[in-house]
Design a protein around this motif. Structure first.
Motif, PDB file in Angstrom:
ATOM      1  N   VAL B  95      -4.552  -6.855   5.693  1.00  0.00           N
ATOM      2  CA  VAL B  95      -3.536  -6.016   5.048  1.00  0.00           C
ATOM      3  C   VAL B  95      -4.173  -4.809   4.368  1.00  0.00           C
ATOM      4  N   ASN B  96      -3.774  -3.629   4.787  1.00  0.00           N
ATOM      5  CA  ASN B  96      -4.147  -2.409   4.073  1.00  0.00           C
ATOM      6  C   ASN B  96      -3.399  -2.426   2.744  1.00  0.00           C
ATOM      7  N   SER B  97      -4.097  -2.235   1.642  1.00  0.00           N
ATOM      8  CA  SER B  97      -3.439  -2.350   0.334  1.00  0.00           C
ATOM      9  C   SER B  97      -2.578  -1.142  -0.016  1.00  0.00           C
ATOM     10  N   GLN B  98      -2.489  -0.187   0.896  1.00  0.00           N
ATOM     11  CA  GLN B  98      -1.656   0.994   0.666  1.00  0.00           C
ATOM     12  C   GLN B  98      -0.189   0.595   0.464  1.00  0.00           C
ATOM     13  N   ARG B  99       0.486   1.340  -0.413  1.00  0.00           N
ATOM     14  CA  ARG B  99       1.906   1.081  -0.645  1.00  0.00           C
ATOM     15  C   ARG B  99       2.711   2.341  -0.336  1.00  0.00           C
ATOM     16  N   ILE B 100       3.726   2.199   0.492  1.00  0.00           N
ATOM     17  CA  ILE B 100       4.637   3.310   0.764  1.00  0.00           C
ATOM     18  C   ILE B 100       6.046   2.825   0.461  1.00  0.00           C
ATOM     19  N   ASP B 118      -1.278 -11.252  -3.089  1.00  0.00           N
ATOM     20  CA  ASP B 118      -1.535 -12.575  -3.674  1.00  0.00           C
ATOM     21  C   ASP B 118      -0.561 -13.615  -3.137  1.00  0.00           C
ATOM     22  N   LYS B 119       0.689 -13.201  -2.995  1.00  0.00           N
ATOM     23  CA  LYS B 119       1.690 -14.141  -2.490  1.00  0.00           C
ATOM     24  C   LYS B 119       1.354 -14.564  -1.059  1.00  0.00           C
ATOM     25  N   ILE B 120       0.934 -13.610  -0.260  1.00  0.00           N
ATOM     26  CA  ILE B 120       0.562 -13.949   1.125  1.00  0.00           C
ATOM     27  C   ILE B 120      -0.645 -14.881   1.122  1.00  0.00           C
ATOM     28  N   LYS B 121      -1.599 -14.582   0.242  1.00  0.00           N
ATOM     29  CA  LYS B 121      -2.819 -15.403   0.201  1.00  0.00           C
ATOM     30  C   LYS B 121      -2.536 -16.843  -0.224  1.00  0.00           C
ATOM     31  N   ALA B 122      -1.483 -17.034  -1.011  1.00  0.00           N
ATOM     32  CA  ALA B 122      -1.146 -18.395  -1.433  1.00  0.00           C
ATOM     33  C   ALA B 122      -0.819 -19.265  -0.212  1.00  0.00           C
ATOM     34  N   ASP B 123      -0.160 -18.652   0.776  1.00  0.00           N
ATOM     35  CA  ASP B 123       0.172 -19.400   1.996  1.00  0.00           C
ATOM     36  C   ASP B 123      -0.872 -19.263   3.086  1.00  0.00           C
ATOM     37  N   TYR B 124      -1.562 -18.153   3.072  1.00  0.00           N
ATOM     38  CA  TYR B 124      -2.559 -17.870   4.112  1.00  0.00           C
ATOM     39  C   TYR B 124      -3.856 -17.456   3.429  1.00  0.00           C
ATOM     40  N   PRO B 125      -4.668 -18.440   2.979  1.00  0.00           N
ATOM     41  CA  PRO B 125      -5.865 -18.109   2.189  1.00  0.00           C
ATOM     42  C   PRO B 125      -6.858 -17.241   2.959  1.00  0.00           C
ATOM     43  N   GLN B 126      -6.740 -17.236   4.274  1.00  0.00           N
ATOM     44  CA  GLN B 126      -7.678 -16.444   5.072  1.00  0.00           C
ATOM     45  C   GLN B 126      -7.340 -14.950   5.076  1.00  0.00           C
ATOM     46  N   ALA B 127      -6.168 -14.574   4.518  1.00  0.00           N
ATOM     47  CA  ALA B 127      -5.742 -13.165   4.569  1.00  0.00           C
ATOM     48  C   ALA B 127      -6.739 -12.263   3.842  1.00  0.00           C
ATOM     49  N   ILE B 128      -6.891 -11.046   4.368  1.00  0.00           N
ATOM     50  CA  ILE B 128      -7.856 -10.104   3.795  1.00  0.00           C
ATOM     51  C   ILE B 128      -7.118  -8.853   3.350  1.00  0.00           C
ATOM     52  N   SER B 129      -7.475  -8.361   2.175  1.00  0.00           N
ATOM     53  CA  SER B 129      -6.882  -7.114   1.713  1.00  0.00           C
ATOM     54  C   SER B 129      -7.941  -6.010   1.807  1.00  0.00           C
ATOM     55  N   VAL B 130      -7.566  -4.872   2.360  1.00  0.00           N
ATOM     56  CA  VAL B 130      -8.522  -3.770   2.596  1.00  0.00           C
ATOM     57  C   VAL B 130      -7.999  -2.476   1.971  1.00  0.00           C
ATOM     58  N   PRO B 131      -8.785  -1.810   1.142  1.00  0.00           N
ATOM     59  CA  PRO B 131      -8.333  -0.496   0.634  1.00  0.00           C
ATOM     60  C   PRO B 131      -8.612   0.586   1.680  1.00  0.00           C
TER      61      PRO B 131
END
Ligand code: TPP
Lengths: 580, 194
Positions: B95-100, B118-131
């Motif tokens: 997930v690109n951490s950009q917000r539009i 954070d909500k996504i990570k609670a269900d999918y701990p493998q999720a990655i956030s990228v700036p």
């Protein structure tokens, strides 16, 4: 060599390989890329016509002249081109003539969900329907052969998913197609009653032969599998169905009009449960019912919207995908919006401020119907804004015309707005028409048109002068104004709606996405000066965001068009210092 | 495993089309069958945009269904949330951490959900956030967000880094290759600080 091509690119390649000489179109999603790609082949003359009717007439002329020719459009474009189509069906062709018509189930980019097969049946022309890019190219070449063998225009029906999906396609060489001789033949080409009466029986005879062909040609084929389930399908629905029923028997239709009755009967006899899986209208299904073959189709599957493997699985097998997470958040919708820097934003800001009735039309500017601009009252079809404004005046009196404007884009005005404007002049209307001249056909992704001064191949050409055109048909009040000059634009609109005679305002400012349009640096809000009055929020600019307590400009989206600085009474919006 | 389903989700105008083109090119260079379903038209005007890429021995439908995506590549947070049901439970979610903000949020008719990642990570701990926007900016062009995202994704496949780089070279204009490869490499070498 194999290449990964869009369905539309594969059509263009097929057109090239089939030796086509003339290709015409008016843009329309999802068909536009067909002709954009054809234009890249030097061997083919390609053009954007002012509308689909003209485009088809040019293609018919080229066919009569002995060349292979084609014409592309979206589904609603075929309504505009229906008049020449229905009679070209009688005249038949000389060089092969093929129409590429793209339907849009699910209305990704359209105003309705009509099914091209219904029009084709009315016009009595055959229809082929490819299911992926490979078939797009293959069927295109077969379509030209059918056209010449049976002396008929042929429609290749596409849909959004076929047109806009890429798949692997084997490339071949272009055939050397010799122009057929042109011979004067009024009995074939002059469709007045005496001659047309002799052509109609030939059309019926042709349909009979095509029915035979449909049974025997390889376009329609049976793939035997488990005979418990049989599926009759075509186009993209075939691909979805293959995923859901990998082991079933299939009657895969490549020619959907006329349908292969014998083949359908043979197939139906052998299978226990027979499904018909087709998007939109029950076209194949009704044919089966007419033949008294029991099928399951629209009783379980919708006539509305687009299909998917998931939908077919759910409706036919009752299997729904489980939800594997606990995320039940409300996700706000994200409708398309006018881009940052869009010239239409200035126009709608003023129209909303003046609380006018706005008869709208089709193009990017239709997005002015969405909050917060919320200015557009109606949208029906291309060109309708002008006729409807006139109708409003005739129904409610000239007072209504003092509160009403029509808005129409430059491409749409040339497509079918000019005739409406002539109607206003001729029938003594007093409406005000605003031509939103952004120097391009925007919505469909930047095509040139008769007002831009360039052809589809990028060659300079004569440019229609909108001002002179309006004057020539009798509009005496024609004003040109920049919609970003908000105060001047407002003044002009006020004057023109007040005038008791027809008038045209040409709102002139190029589309913000055009390469030559250069704005400055992104803007920023000076929080010391900002009073959070939220005037700037009324512009509906995607770059201006309300952070609850304060307003911010998203520097990744802002193009620095400066429109917001003109509505800010506190001079709080400034150029950002950063480099971008 | 050679069957892969990838979904690229974002906002019209974010350059997702080039991303799917590069992916398609990679599949071709691996000798696989491939289908890519793109979005052209109205949604490109700032709407929600989803592109599907499917590769394997034989591909029928070009569309990825719910719970089917091996990779969900999200160019914007809200779009990640919108399409999350399409990811496999153990799929890669980037997930690109950009917000539009979408227009209903801008006009105050809807609320942009808080803490999406954070909500996504609670269900999918493998999720990655990228700036990705910041990384692209540091490469000198915010338009290179797509290359950063391709880089992060490439790292999470078993496909050679070189194959990706060649595919990028074939799909961007010569004068932009250097900048794009730089952005790709920064994505590839990106490590999320937990
Ligand atoms: C009969 C028909 N043909 C084509 C289309 C597809 N179409 C929708 S809007 C549009 C062009 C709009 O261009 P313009 O009027 O210049 O407005 P802009 O989008 O640039 O603001 C086209 C071709 C359609 N909806 N109906």
């Amino acid at each position: 060599m194999k290449k990964l091509l869009l369905g539309n690119e594969a059509i263009a390649r097929g057109v090239y390989e089939a030796g086509v000489g003339v290709a015409t179109a008016y843009p329309g999603t999802p068909s536009t890329e067909i002709t954009e790609c054809i234009a890249q082949y030097d061997e083919i003359f390609a053009e954007w016509a002012p509308n689909e009717k003209v485009a088809l007439e040019v293609a018919i002329g080229a066919s009569v002249a002995g060349a292979r020719s084609c014409c592309s459009m979206k589904h609603v474009g075929l309504n505009v081109a229906a008049d020449p189509l229905f009679t070209a069906s009688y005249t038949g062709v000389n060089g092969g003539l093929v129409l590429f018509v793209a339907d849009d189930p699910g209305m990704h980019s359209s105003q309705n969900e009509q099914d091209t097969r219904i029009i084709a049946r009315g016009a009595k022309v055959p229809v082929l329907e490819p299911s992926d890019s490979r078939e797009c190219k293959e069927f295109t070449k077969i379509a030209f052969e059918i056209s010449e063998e049976f002396d008929t225009p042929v429609i290749v029906r596409l849909s959004t998913r076929v047109s806009h999906s890429r798949g692997l396609v084997e490339l071949n060489d272009r055939i050397n197609y010799e122009l057929k001789p042109y011979v004067k033949n009024p009995a074939k080409y002059v469709m007045m009653p005496g001659y047309a009466k002799r052509r109609h029986p030939l059309v019926e005879e042709r349909m009979k032969k095509l029915r035979e062909y449909s049974n025997n040609s390889g376009l329609n084929r049976i793939e035997w599998g488990d005979k418990k389930i049989g599926i009759i399908t075509s186009g993209i629905s075939y691909q979805y169905s293959k995923e859901v029923f990998p082991d079933a028997s299939f009657l895969k239709l490549g020619m959907v009009h006329p349908l292969p009755e014998g083949l359908i009967r043979d197939f139906a006899k052998e299978v226990e449960t027979l499904y018909v899986i087709e998007e939109l209208e029950p076209f194949i299904e009704n044919q089966c019912l007419k033949m008294e073959i029991k099928v399951i189709g629209k009783e379980l599957l919708p006539v509305i919207g687009e299909y998917s493997a998931g939908l077919i699985k759910e409706r036919l097998l009752g299997i729904k995908e489980e939800k594997l997470n606990n995320l039940n958040e409300d996700v706000p919708a994200r409708p398309p919006v006018l881009c940052p820097g869009c010239p239409h934003r200035g126009t709608y800001y003023v129209l909303k401020k003046l609380k006018l009735n706005v008869m709208g039309d089709i193009g990017c500017y239709t997005l002015g119907a969405i909050a917060p601009l919320e200015s557009v009252d109606t949208t029906v079809c291309m060109g309708a804004s002008i006729g409807m404004a006139h109708g409003m005046e005739k129904a409610r009196g000239t007072d209504a015309a003092r509160k009403t404007v029509a808005v129409i884009g430059d491409s749409t005005f040339i497509h079918s707005g000019i005739t409406g404007l002539i109607d206003i002049v001729y029938n003594k209307g007093t409406s005000t028409v605003i031509i939103l001249d952004n120097s391009i056909t925007g919505m469909t992704g930047h095509q040139d048109n008769p007002t831009t001064g360039y052809t589809i191949k990028g060659e300079p050409t004569k440019q229609v002068d909108l001002e002179k055109l309006c004057q020539a048909i009798g509009i005496e009040r024609v004003r040109i104004c920049d919609p970003f000059d908000l105060s001047e634009f407002e003044k002009v609109v006020r004057e023109e709606i007040a005038a008791e005679e027809p008038s045209v305002i040409i709102a002139q400012r190029p589309c913000a996405l055009l390469k030559y349009v250069k704005h400055g640096k992104p803007l920023t809000i000076n929080s010391d000066k900002c009073t959070t009055c939220r005037m700037c929020m009324r512009l509906g600019c995607p770059a201006i965001v309300d952070k609850g307590g304060h307003i911010e400009i998203n520097s990744a989206l802002c193009v620095g068009c400066n429109l917001c600085t003109k509505v800010c009474r506190f001079n709080a919006i400034e150029k950002a210092g950063g480099v971008e | 495993m050679i069957n892969r389903s990838i979904m690229i989700v974002g906002v019209g105008g974010q350059g997702t089309l080039l991303t799917s083109r590069v992916l398609g090119d990679v599949a071709v260079s691996l000798g696989l069958d491939v289908k890519v379903s793109e979005v052209h038209g109205m949604s490109q005007r700032g709407g929600s945009v989803v592109t599907y890429v499917k590769m394997g021995e034989v591909v029928y439908s070009p569309i990825v269904e719910k719970n089917e995506a091996d990779i969900l590549l999200c160019f914007e947070q809200l779009e990640a949330l919108r399409w999350i049901d399409y990811a496999k439970k153990d799929g890669s979610i980037i997930v690109n951490s950009q917000r539009i903000d979408p227009m209903p949020v801008i006009t105050g008719k809807a609320v942009y959900p808080e803490n999406i990642i954070d909500k996504i990570k609670a269900d999918y701990p493998q999720a990655i956030s990228v700036p990705a926007l910041d990384i692209a900016r540091s490469c000198g062009n915010i338009k290179a967000v797509n290359m950063v995202m391709i880089g992060v994704m490439a790292k999470h496949t078993d496909i050679d880094r070189d194959i990706w780089i060649k595919a990028i070279e074939r799909n961007v204009k010569p004068q932009f290759i250097e900048m794009n490869i730089k952005a790709f490499n920064m994505g590839y070498d990106f490590e999320e600080v937990k």
